[in-house]
Design a protein around this motif. Structure first.
Motif, PDB file in Angstrom:
ATOM      1  N   GLN A  99       7.818   3.583   1.118  1.00 32.77           N
ATOM      2  CA  GLN A  99       9.063   3.254   0.415  1.00 32.77           C
ATOM      3  C   GLN A  99       9.082   1.815  -0.093  1.00 32.77           C
ATOM      4  O   GLN A  99      10.120   1.340  -0.531  1.00 32.77           O
ATOM      5  CB  GLN A  99      10.256   3.478   1.359  1.00 32.77           C
ATOM      6  N   VAL A 100       7.945   1.120  -0.036  1.00 33.00           N
ATOM      7  CA  VAL A 100       7.898  -0.268  -0.506  1.00 33.00           C
ATOM      8  C   VAL A 100       6.788  -0.402  -1.549  1.00 33.00           C
ATOM      9  O   VAL A 100       5.878   0.428  -1.629  1.00 33.00           O
ATOM     10  CB  VAL A 100       7.678  -1.266   0.653  1.00 33.00           C
ATOM     11  N   SER A 101       6.858  -1.457  -2.337  1.00 31.07           N
ATOM     12  CA  SER A 101       5.861  -1.685  -3.386  1.00 31.07           C
ATOM     13  C   SER A 101       4.558  -2.222  -2.796  1.00 31.07           C
ATOM     14  O   SER A 101       4.499  -2.603  -1.615  1.00 31.07           O
ATOM     15  CB  SER A 101       6.402  -2.689  -4.401  1.00 31.07           C
ATOM     16  N   GLY A 102       3.520  -2.292  -3.634  1.00 30.85           N
ATOM     17  CA  GLY A 102       2.245  -2.830  -3.180  1.00 30.85           C
ATOM     18  C   GLY A 102       2.345  -4.276  -2.728  1.00 30.85           C
ATOM     19  O   GLY A 102       1.777  -4.661  -1.704  1.00 30.85           O
ATOM     20  N   GLY A 103       3.069  -5.084  -3.495  1.00 31.36           N
ATOM     21  CA  GLY A 103       3.241  -6.479  -3.114  1.00 31.36           C
ATOM     22  C   GLY A 103       4.012  -6.628  -1.815  1.00 31.36           C
ATOM     23  O   GLY A 103       3.676  -7.464  -0.970  1.00 31.36           O
TER      24      GLY A 103
ATOM     25  N   VAL B 168       4.040  -7.430   4.243  1.00 31.55           N
ATOM     26  CA  VAL B 168       4.210  -6.899   5.595  1.00 31.55           C
ATOM     27  C   VAL B 168       2.903  -7.042   6.378  1.00 31.55           C
ATOM     28  O   VAL B 168       2.903  -7.407   7.561  1.00 31.55           O
ATOM     29  CB  VAL B 168       4.670  -5.428   5.563  1.00 31.55           C
ATOM     30  N   ALA B 169       1.778  -6.769   5.722  1.00 30.07           N
ATOM     31  CA  ALA B 169       0.480  -6.934   6.383  1.00 30.07           C
ATOM     32  C   ALA B 169       0.260  -8.385   6.798  1.00 30.07           C
ATOM     33  O   ALA B 169      -0.290  -8.664   7.875  1.00 30.07           O
ATOM     34  CB  ALA B 169      -0.641  -6.468   5.458  1.00 30.07           C
TER      35      ALA B 169
ATOM     36  N   GLU C 266     -10.273  -9.938   1.147  1.00 28.33           N
ATOM     37  CA  GLU C 266      -9.670  -9.725  -0.178  1.00 28.33           C
ATOM     38  C   GLU C 266      -8.166  -9.430  -0.036  1.00 28.33           C
ATOM     39  O   GLU C 266      -7.676  -8.399  -0.489  1.00 28.33           O
ATOM     40  CB  GLU C 266     -10.370  -8.576  -0.907  1.00 28.33           C
ATOM     41  N   PRO C 267      -7.407 -10.341   0.593  1.00 34.10           N
ATOM     42  CA  PRO C 267      -6.017 -10.032   0.938  1.00 34.10           C
ATOM     43  C   PRO C 267      -5.098  -9.786  -0.246  1.00 34.10           C
ATOM     44  O   PRO C 267      -4.027  -9.200  -0.084  1.00 34.10           O
ATOM     45  CB  PRO C 267      -5.565 -11.267   1.729  1.00 34.10           C
ATOM     46  N   THR C 268      -5.493 -10.224  -1.442  1.00 31.94           N
ATOM     47  CA  THR C 268      -4.660  -9.989  -2.627  1.00 31.94           C
ATOM     48  C   THR C 268      -5.418  -9.191  -3.691  1.00 31.94           C
ATOM     49  O   THR C 268      -4.979  -9.108  -4.835  1.00 31.94           O
ATOM     50  CB  THR C 268      -4.191 -11.324  -3.236  1.00 31.94           C
ATOM     51  N   GLY C 269      -6.540  -8.600  -3.307  1.00 34.11           N
ATOM     52  CA  GLY C 269      -7.400  -7.933  -4.279  1.00 34.11           C
ATOM     53  C   GLY C 269      -6.790  -6.718  -4.942  1.00 34.11           C
ATOM     54  O   GLY C 269      -7.221  -6.318  -6.028  1.00 34.11           O
ATOM     55  N   SER C 270      -5.780  -6.108  -4.304  1.00 37.99           N
ATOM     56  CA  SER C 270      -5.164  -4.908  -4.877  1.00 37.99           C
ATOM     57  C   SER C 270      -3.906  -5.211  -5.689  1.00 37.99           C
ATOM     58  O   SER C 270      -3.247  -4.288  -6.168  1.00 37.99           O
ATOM     59  CB  SER C 270      -4.808  -3.923  -3.754  1.00 37.99           C
ATOM     60  N   LEU C 271      -3.575  -6.502  -5.858  1.00 39.96           N
ATOM     61  CA  LEU C 271      -2.315  -6.889  -6.482  1.00 39.96           C
ATOM     62  C   LEU C 271      -2.540  -7.488  -7.866  1.00 39.96           C
ATOM     63  O   LEU C 271      -3.603  -8.030  -8.165  1.00 39.96           O
ATOM     64  CB  LEU C 271      -1.589  -7.925  -5.603  1.00 39.96           C
ATOM     65  N   ASP C 272      -1.486  -7.422  -8.711  1.00 38.66           N
ATOM     66  CA  ASP C 272      -1.539  -8.123  -9.992  1.00 38.66           C
ATOM     67  C   ASP C 272      -1.441  -9.622  -9.739  1.00 38.66           C
ATOM     68  O   ASP C 272      -1.134 -10.075  -8.634  1.00 38.66           O
ATOM     69  CB  ASP C 272      -0.424  -7.648 -10.923  1.00 38.66           C
ATOM     70  N   SER C 273      -1.711 -10.419 -10.750  1.00 40.00           N
ATOM     71  CA  SER C 273      -1.837 -11.864 -10.551  1.00 40.00           C
ATOM     72  C   SER C 273      -0.557 -12.508 -10.039  1.00 40.00           C
ATOM     73  O   SER C 273      -0.603 -13.397  -9.177  1.00 40.00           O
ATOM     74  CB  SER C 273      -2.279 -12.543 -11.853  1.00 40.00           C
ATOM     75  N   ALA C 274       0.601 -12.065 -10.524  1.00 44.35           N
ATOM     76  CA  ALA C 274       1.864 -12.667 -10.087  1.00 44.35           C
ATOM     77  C   ALA C 274       2.113 -12.386  -8.609  1.00 44.35           C
ATOM     78  O   ALA C 274       2.463 -13.287  -7.832  1.00 44.35           O
ATOM     79  CB  ALA C 274       3.019 -12.147 -10.929  1.00 44.35           C
ATOM     80  N   ASN C 275       1.936 -11.121  -8.203  1.00 46.70           N
ATOM     81  CA  ASN C 275       2.121 -10.772  -6.803  1.00 46.70           C
ATOM     82  C   ASN C 275       1.057 -11.428  -5.933  1.00 46.70           C
ATOM     83  O   ASN C 275       1.337 -11.866  -4.814  1.00 46.70           O
ATOM     84  CB  ASN C 275       2.070  -9.253  -6.620  1.00 46.70           C
ATOM     85  N   ALA C 276      -0.170 -11.493  -6.433  1.00 46.80           N
ATOM     86  CA  ALA C 276      -1.255 -12.103  -5.664  1.00 46.80           C
ATOM     87  C   ALA C 276      -0.950 -13.563  -5.361  1.00 46.80           C
ATOM     88  O   ALA C 276      -1.120 -14.017  -4.221  1.00 46.80           O
ATOM     89  CB  ALA C 276      -2.568 -11.981  -6.435  1.00 46.80           C
ATOM     90  N   ASP C 277      -0.479 -14.295  -6.353  1.00 47.86           N
ATOM     91  CA  ASP C 277      -0.164 -15.713  -6.157  1.00 47.86           C
ATOM     92  C   ASP C 277       0.956 -15.890  -5.138  1.00 47.86           C
ATOM     93  O   ASP C 277       0.896 -16.772  -4.272  1.00 47.86           O
ATOM     94  CB  ASP C 277       0.234 -16.355  -7.486  1.00 47.86           C
ATOM     95  N   ALA C 278       1.978 -15.034  -5.228  1.00 48.27           N
ATOM     96  CA  ALA C 278       3.121 -15.149  -4.319  1.00 48.27           C
ATOM     97  C   ALA C 278       2.725 -14.818  -2.885  1.00 48.27           C
ATOM     98  O   ALA C 278       3.090 -15.534  -1.939  1.00 48.27           O
ATOM     99  CB  ALA C 278       4.241 -14.224  -4.786  1.00 48.27           C
TER     100      ALA C 278
END
Length: 224
Positions: free
Chosen positions: A140-144, A149-150, A166-178
């Motif tokens: 029920q939550v988004s990928g970011g 949560v992880a 690769e803790p942000t490897g599955s995210l888009d750049s904006a979510n990865a940076d955050a």
């Protein structure tokens, strides 16, 4: 101050294939270390050696002066459960648990009672701006949000060292940076050391120290 983790002359083989060759690495308490390299360079294999998940074929890994290969299976499991934290590329949350229960899992596995464990989890979720998601399930939550949560789960028990693959490897750049900003900010505020592997030099630039890896060979230690 003594290094919290050291690797000396570490090799790792899968059958006849040498994935890691003569790796030397050190991590100080509270230090953020990045290991960069292309896919297949051996960086994830090295990470799992450092975490005691894969025993090296040759060489030695020491945590707080203790050689991991001298620990029993129960002792190394306790070490990974109580002193280490882990963040994976896709979060790896348990779908049957709520966000709050997923976050509290390291505390519950360490024997803490449910109520104080959930209370501690709630505080970390609050710091990451996730308090409204406590009762939701991972589906029920988004990928970011899932990756945040992880991050919360990896730090809730205030480990000495977090391993991040690769803790942000599955995210888009904006979510990865955050997510990375929140992750490293919380880790540094707790004095938790981090070893993260990534193919992204922009992520590595936010670490204190940077190693590069190619064809199983870890390059020399350098400032990020």
């Amino acid at each position: 101050m003594s290094d919290i983790l050291t690797a000396t002359g570490v090799d790792l083989s899968y059958g006849k294939q040498l994935a890691v060759r003569d790796a030397h690495l050190s991590v100080a308490p509270g230090e953020v270390v990045a290991i960069t390299g292309q896919s297949g360079s051996g960086k994830s294999s090295l990470l799992y050696c450092l975490a005691g998940v894969l025993p090296p074929t040759r060489g030695q890994v020491r945590f707080e002066g203790q050689a991991l290969d001298e620990l029993t299976d129960d002792e190394i499991s306790a070490l990974r459960r109580e002193r280490f934290g882990f963040v994976f590329q896709y979060g790896e949350l348990l779908p049957e648990l709520t966000v709050e229960e997923n976050t509290a899992l390291p505390l519950r596995l360490a024997g803490q009672r449910k109520k104080p464990a959930l209370a501690a989890a709630g505080k970390v979720l609050d710091r990451l701006g996730l308090s409204e998601l406590r009762e939701r399930r991972p589906g029920q939550v988004s990928g970011g949000q899932s990756q945040r949560v992880a991050v919360a789960r990896s730090l809730v028990h205030q480990p000495a060292l977090v391993f991040a693959d690769e803790p942000t490897g599955s995210l888009d750049s904006a979510n990865a940076d955050a997510v990375l900003k929140e992750f490293l900010g919380l880790a540094r505020s707790q004095g938790t050391a981090v070893i993260l592997v990534t193919h992204d030099p922009g992520i590595a630039a936010q670490a204190d120290t940077h190693y590069t890896m190619a064809d199983g060979v870890l390059g020399p230690r350098g400032a990020a």
